[in-house]
Design an enzyme around this catalytic site. Sequence first.
Site, PDB file in Angstrom:
ATOM      1  N   ASP A  13     -51.101 -20.231 -14.697  1.00 14.58           N
ATOM      2  CA  ASP A  13     -50.661 -20.592 -15.911  1.00 14.58           C
ATOM      3  C   ASP A  13     -51.766 -21.566 -16.715  1.00 14.58           C
ATOM      4  O   ASP A  13     -51.192 -22.111 -17.478  1.00 14.58           O
ATOM      5  CB  ASP A  13     -49.043 -21.274 -15.982  1.00 14.58           C
ATOM      6  N   LYS A  16     -54.929 -17.631 -18.937  1.00 16.16           N
ATOM      7  CA  LYS A  16     -55.571 -16.861 -18.850  1.00 16.16           C
ATOM      8  C   LYS A  16     -55.460 -15.487 -19.723  1.00 16.16           C
ATOM      9  O   LYS A  16     -56.421 -15.039 -20.135  1.00 16.16           O
ATOM     10  CB  LYS A  16     -55.492 -16.191 -17.399  1.00 16.16           C
ATOM     11  N   LYS A  18     -54.123 -15.681 -22.849  1.00 20.10           N
ATOM     12  CA  LYS A  18     -54.922 -16.129 -24.248  1.00 20.10           C
ATOM     13  C   LYS A  18     -56.524 -15.870 -24.109  1.00 20.10           C
ATOM     14  O   LYS A  18     -57.171 -15.337 -24.954  1.00 20.10           O
ATOM     15  CB  LYS A  18     -54.629 -17.702 -24.391  1.00 20.10           C
ATOM     16  N   GLY A  40     -47.216 -14.134 -15.762  1.00 20.66           N
ATOM     17  CA  GLY A  40     -46.649 -13.867 -17.155  1.00 20.66           C
ATOM     18  C   GLY A  40     -47.843 -14.621 -18.008  1.00 20.66           C
ATOM     19  O   GLY A  40     -47.998 -15.690 -17.870  1.00 20.66           O
ATOM     20  N   HIS A  41     -48.727 -13.628 -18.741  1.00 16.67           N
ATOM     21  CA  HIS A  41     -49.625 -14.070 -19.357  1.00 16.67           C
ATOM     22  C   HIS A  41     -49.235 -13.852 -20.999  1.00 16.67           C
ATOM     23  O   HIS A  41     -48.972 -12.874 -21.432  1.00 16.67           O
ATOM     24  CB  HIS A  41     -50.917 -13.042 -19.085  1.00 16.67           C
ATOM     25  N   ARG A 141     -49.059  -1.498   6.910  1.00 22.11           N
ATOM     26  CA  ARG A 141     -49.297  -0.200   6.582  1.00 22.11           C
ATOM     27  C   ARG A 141     -48.281   0.863   6.711  1.00 22.11           C
ATOM     28  O   ARG A 141     -48.178   2.029   6.946  1.00 22.11           O
ATOM     29  CB  ARG A 141     -50.328   0.571   7.790  1.00 22.11           C
ATOM     30  N   GLN A 222     -52.109 -15.537 -11.330  1.00 21.30           N
ATOM     31  CA  GLN A 222     -51.917 -16.445 -10.638  1.00 21.30           C
ATOM     32  C   GLN A 222     -53.295 -17.570 -10.849  1.00 21.30           C
ATOM     33  O   GLN A 222     -53.999 -17.440 -11.316  1.00 21.30           O
ATOM     34  CB  GLN A 222     -51.700 -16.384  -9.106  1.00 21.30           C
ATOM     35  N   THR A 298     -42.594 -16.362 -16.789  1.00 19.22           N
ATOM     36  CA  THR A 298     -41.830 -15.403 -16.139  1.00 19.22           C
ATOM     37  C   THR A 298     -40.334 -15.784 -15.746  1.00 19.22           C
ATOM     38  O   THR A 298     -39.352 -14.891 -15.735  1.00 19.22           O
ATOM     39  CB  THR A 298     -42.670 -14.817 -14.677  1.00 19.22           C
ATOM     40  N   GLY A 300     -38.891 -19.161 -16.424  1.00 16.79           N
ATOM     41  CA  GLY A 300     -38.396 -20.087 -17.354  1.00 16.79           C
ATOM     42  C   GLY A 300     -38.265 -21.298 -16.311  1.00 16.79           C
ATOM     43  O   GLY A 300     -37.693 -22.455 -17.203  1.00 16.79           O
ATOM     44  N   ARG A 301     -38.799 -21.570 -15.228  1.00 19.16           N
ATOM     45  CA  ARG A 301     -38.565 -22.679 -14.517  1.00 19.16           C
ATOM     46  C   ARG A 301     -39.493 -23.744 -15.163  1.00 19.16           C
ATOM     47  O   ARG A 301     -40.505 -23.511 -15.680  1.00 19.16           O
ATOM     48  CB  ARG A 301     -39.125 -22.614 -12.998  1.00 19.16           C
TER      49      ARG A 301
HETATM   50  P1  GDP Z   1     -51.427 -17.582 -17.893  1.00 22.82           P
HETATM   51  O1  GDP Z   1     -50.425 -17.134 -16.905  1.00 22.82           O
HETATM   52  O2  GDP Z   1     -52.625 -18.154 -17.219  1.00 22.82           O
HETATM   53  O3  GDP Z   1     -51.846 -16.552 -18.986  1.00 22.82           O
HETATM   54  O4  GDP Z   1     -50.817 -18.893 -18.717  1.00 22.82           O
HETATM   55  P2  GDP Z   1     -49.208 -18.778 -19.375  1.00 22.82           P
HETATM   56  O5  GDP Z   1     -49.024 -17.696 -20.542  1.00 22.82           O
HETATM   57  O6  GDP Z   1     -48.217 -18.744 -18.347  1.00 22.82           O
HETATM   58  O7  GDP Z   1     -49.123 -20.255 -19.894  1.00 22.82           O
HETATM   59  C1  GDP Z   1     -49.775 -20.668 -20.953  1.00 22.82           C
HETATM   60  C2  GDP Z   1     -49.116 -21.339 -21.928  1.00 22.82           C
HETATM   61  O8  GDP Z   1     -49.856 -22.232 -22.899  1.00 22.82           O
HETATM   62  C3  GDP Z   1     -48.733 -20.264 -22.832  1.00 22.82           C
HETATM   63  O9  GDP Z   1     -47.364 -20.538 -23.286  1.00 22.82           O
HETATM   64  C4  GDP Z   1     -49.767 -20.127 -23.954  1.00 22.82           C
HETATM   65  O10 GDP Z   1     -49.205 -19.531 -25.135  1.00 22.82           O
HETATM   66  C5  GDP Z   1     -50.094 -21.429 -24.157  1.00 22.82           C
HETATM   67  N1  GDP Z   1     -51.435 -21.636 -24.328  1.00 22.82           N
HETATM   68  C6  GDP Z   1     -52.656 -21.518 -24.094  1.00 22.82           C
HETATM   69  N2  GDP Z   1     -53.499 -21.903 -24.528  1.00 22.82           N
HETATM   70  C7  GDP Z   1     -53.201 -23.097 -25.222  1.00 22.82           C
HETATM   71  C8  GDP Z   1     -53.550 -24.265 -26.021  1.00 22.82           C
HETATM   72  O11 GDP Z   1     -54.810 -24.364 -25.970  1.00 22.82           O
HETATM   73  N3  GDP Z   1     -52.872 -25.111 -26.436  1.00 22.82           N
HETATM   74  C9  GDP Z   1     -51.559 -24.908 -26.409  1.00 22.82           C
HETATM   75  N4  GDP Z   1     -50.638 -25.941 -26.863  1.00 22.82           N
HETATM   76  N5  GDP Z   1     -51.048 -23.966 -25.699  1.00 22.82           N
HETATM   77  C10 GDP Z   1     -51.753 -23.034 -25.175  1.00 22.82           C
HETATM   78  P1  IMO Z   2     -49.641 -16.531 -13.633  1.00 24.47           P
HETATM   79  O1  IMO Z   2     -50.336 -15.040 -13.573  1.00 24.47           O
HETATM   80  C1  IMO Z   2     -47.758 -19.810 -11.843  1.00 24.47           C
HETATM   81  C2  IMO Z   2     -46.177 -19.082  -7.838  1.00 24.47           C
HETATM   82  C3  IMO Z   2     -44.993 -19.189  -7.836  1.00 24.47           C
HETATM   83  C4  IMO Z   2     -44.697 -19.532  -6.258  1.00 24.47           C
HETATM   84  C5  IMO Z   2     -45.691 -18.853  -5.565  1.00 24.47           C
HETATM   85  C6  IMO Z   2     -45.246 -17.616  -4.804  1.00 24.47           C
HETATM   86  O2  IMO Z   2     -48.724 -16.304 -14.917  1.00 24.47           O
HETATM   87  O3  IMO Z   2     -50.492 -17.518 -13.870  1.00 24.47           O
HETATM   88  P2  IMO Z   2     -44.667 -15.355  -5.676  1.00 24.47           P
HETATM   89  O4  IMO Z   2     -43.433 -14.807  -6.435  1.00 24.47           O
HETATM   90  O5  IMO Z   2     -45.962 -14.939  -6.068  1.00 24.47           O
HETATM   91  O6  IMO Z   2     -44.381 -14.829  -4.129  1.00 24.47           O
HETATM   92  O7  IMO Z   2     -44.367 -17.032  -5.542  1.00 24.47           O
HETATM   93  O8  IMO Z   2     -46.726 -18.868  -6.705  1.00 24.47           O
HETATM   94  N1  IMO Z   2     -46.604 -18.152  -8.802  1.00 24.47           N
HETATM   95  C7  IMO Z   2     -47.106 -18.386 -10.164  1.00 24.47           C
HETATM   96  N2  IMO Z   2     -47.210 -19.681 -10.506  1.00 24.47           N
HETATM   97  N3  IMO Z   2     -48.404 -18.699 -12.479  1.00 24.47           N
HETATM   98  C8  IMO Z   2     -47.976 -17.525 -11.933  1.00 24.47           C
HETATM   99  O9  IMO Z   2     -48.624 -16.436 -12.352  1.00 24.47           O
HETATM  100  C9  IMO Z   2     -47.611 -17.232 -10.744  1.00 24.47           C
HETATM  101  N4  IMO Z   2     -47.347 -16.210 -10.127  1.00 24.47           N
HETATM  102  C10 IMO Z   2     -46.812 -16.955  -8.700  1.00 24.47           C
HETATM  103  O10 IMO Z   2     -44.057 -20.085  -8.548  1.00 24.47           O
HETATM  104  O11 IMO Z   2     -45.030 -21.016  -6.093  1.00 24.47           O
HETATM  105 MG    MG Z   3     -48.544 -17.536 -16.616  1.00 20.08          MG
END
Ligand code: GDP
Ligand code: IMO
Ligand code: MG
Length: 422
Positions: A13, A16, A18, A40-41, A141, A222, A298, A300-301
């Site tokens: 999170d 990535k 963005k 969840g990107h 496998r 991740q 993904t 909401g936690r």
């Molecule tokens: P990812 O899984 O690495 O793609 O990241 P996520 O999308 O799960 O979480 C990043 C969150 O931060 C999202 O809600 C983005 O819209 C938000 N975000 C990304 N870059 C920035 C930033 O520079 N500032 C702020 N305030 N939010 C950002």
């Molecule tokens: P993005 O790509 C943050 C975490 C879960 C848990 C562990 C194992 O959006 O950055 P899983 O369901 O993969 O077996 O869970 O990994 N986890 C993430 N944490 N961002 C993610 O993806 C994650 N995908 C899995 O919360 O701790």
């Molecule tokens: Mg994410």
Amino acid sequence: MSVQIILGAQWGDEGKGKIVDVLSENVDIVARYQGGANAGHTIVIGGKTTALHLIPSGIFREGIVCVIGNGVVIDPNALLNEMEMLRSLGVETRGRLLISHNAHLIMPYHTLLDSMAEQGMDKIGTTKKGIGPAYIDKYARTGIRIVDLLDRDSLCVKLRRNIEEKNLLLKHIYNAQQFDVDKIIEEYTAFDVTIDEYITDTAAYLNNAIAEKKNLILEGAQGALLDVDHGTYPFVTSSNPTSGGACTGLGIPPTAITDVTGVVKAYTTRVGNGPFPSECDNETGERLRTTGGEYGTTTGRPRRCGWFDAVALRYASMINGIDNIAITKLDVLSSFDEIKICVAYERNGRQLKYFPSDARTLGSVTPVYETFKGWNDDISKYMSFDKLPWRAQEYIQLLERLTGIRVSFVSVGPGREQTIKL
Ligand code: GDP
Ligand code: IMO
Ligand code: MG
């Protein structure tokens, strides 16, 4: 020509989605290499927010081909829903999305087994998307790959054997629902028909593209500290988000990689269980969570929040070969009078030289902080590094010094345009 890996350098999170969306402006192909719909990107374009789980974050750029590689585990429902969601936004995936014939499928029993295992005492805090159980079958496998959908007879044999085994487990260990082979076969063969035109040998496609000097982004899901080999095991995901995973997850040789960009937040978050030395389980953490909107894309936690951890980033850099970092969410720190950075760990009165990825050791370290004065200015409107308040500039420079890695981008808001190139 560039083959750039963009990966999470913390616990996921980092932003990535963005950064991949921003950097894909000038590339031909964006390819996802591991994980599944646990990711969840988020991408924000013109104030409109979209979350992608399986489809690469280059899909909003016309003319780019998106690839889901062999290392990804695909949940048919998640994929079809995402394609439908994109279609409703006017983004057509037909002709622009390729899916590896070798990618493994998430089956309904994987999702149920994931949920069942999470009811026990030693919870990982997974996303319950069936990721762990699907990779278990891959390595045992016994997994079902997309290519297996082509041969109906052998698919039936494999599925029958798998379901008999899972049903035993579900009945005797978890006292849970049983699965019906015929229903699953019907569902997955219908899926096969729908996605037939998307399936190809993506490794061959990508290597041809590299030979033709095309520009590629390889998108990780991740983060490094969730890597099954190098992360905080067992509190990890079941794949390799680290740079090596891009090669195995796509069939691209390491010698083809030109750059590795690590995406990091200006602070740290983690969702799920496991050690997190710089966590602020207090008012500061709550403030980071509220200001940064730190709730899982993904699931909401609420995400656990804490200060930037330079020790962890040095480790992530070492195992990934990170050349440069994109720092996101710097704007979230704007209202803090004091900002801390974890610069070292102590354990039993001694400073640790290395990041101990072993969860027990990492859980027993004490973070050593440097305190930094904040800039108290809304920086989300600034479009260049020079315009940033000098304390914000200093914060970036300090992160460069502490980690030894060049900062290539600073993100000051979720929007595409809120990105400063250095
Ligand atoms: P990812 O899984 O690495 O793609 O990241 P996520 O999308 O799960 O979480 C990043 C969150 O931060 C999202 O809600 C983005 O819209 C938000 N975000 C990304 N870059 C920035 C930033 O520079 N500032 C702020 N305030 N939010 C950002
Ligand atoms: P993005 O790509 C943050 C975490 C879960 C848990 C562990 C194992 O959006 O950055 P899983 O369901 O993969 O077996 O869970 O990994 N986890 C993430 N944490 N961002 C993610 O993806 C994650 N995908 C899995 O919360 O701790
Ligand atoms: Mg994410």
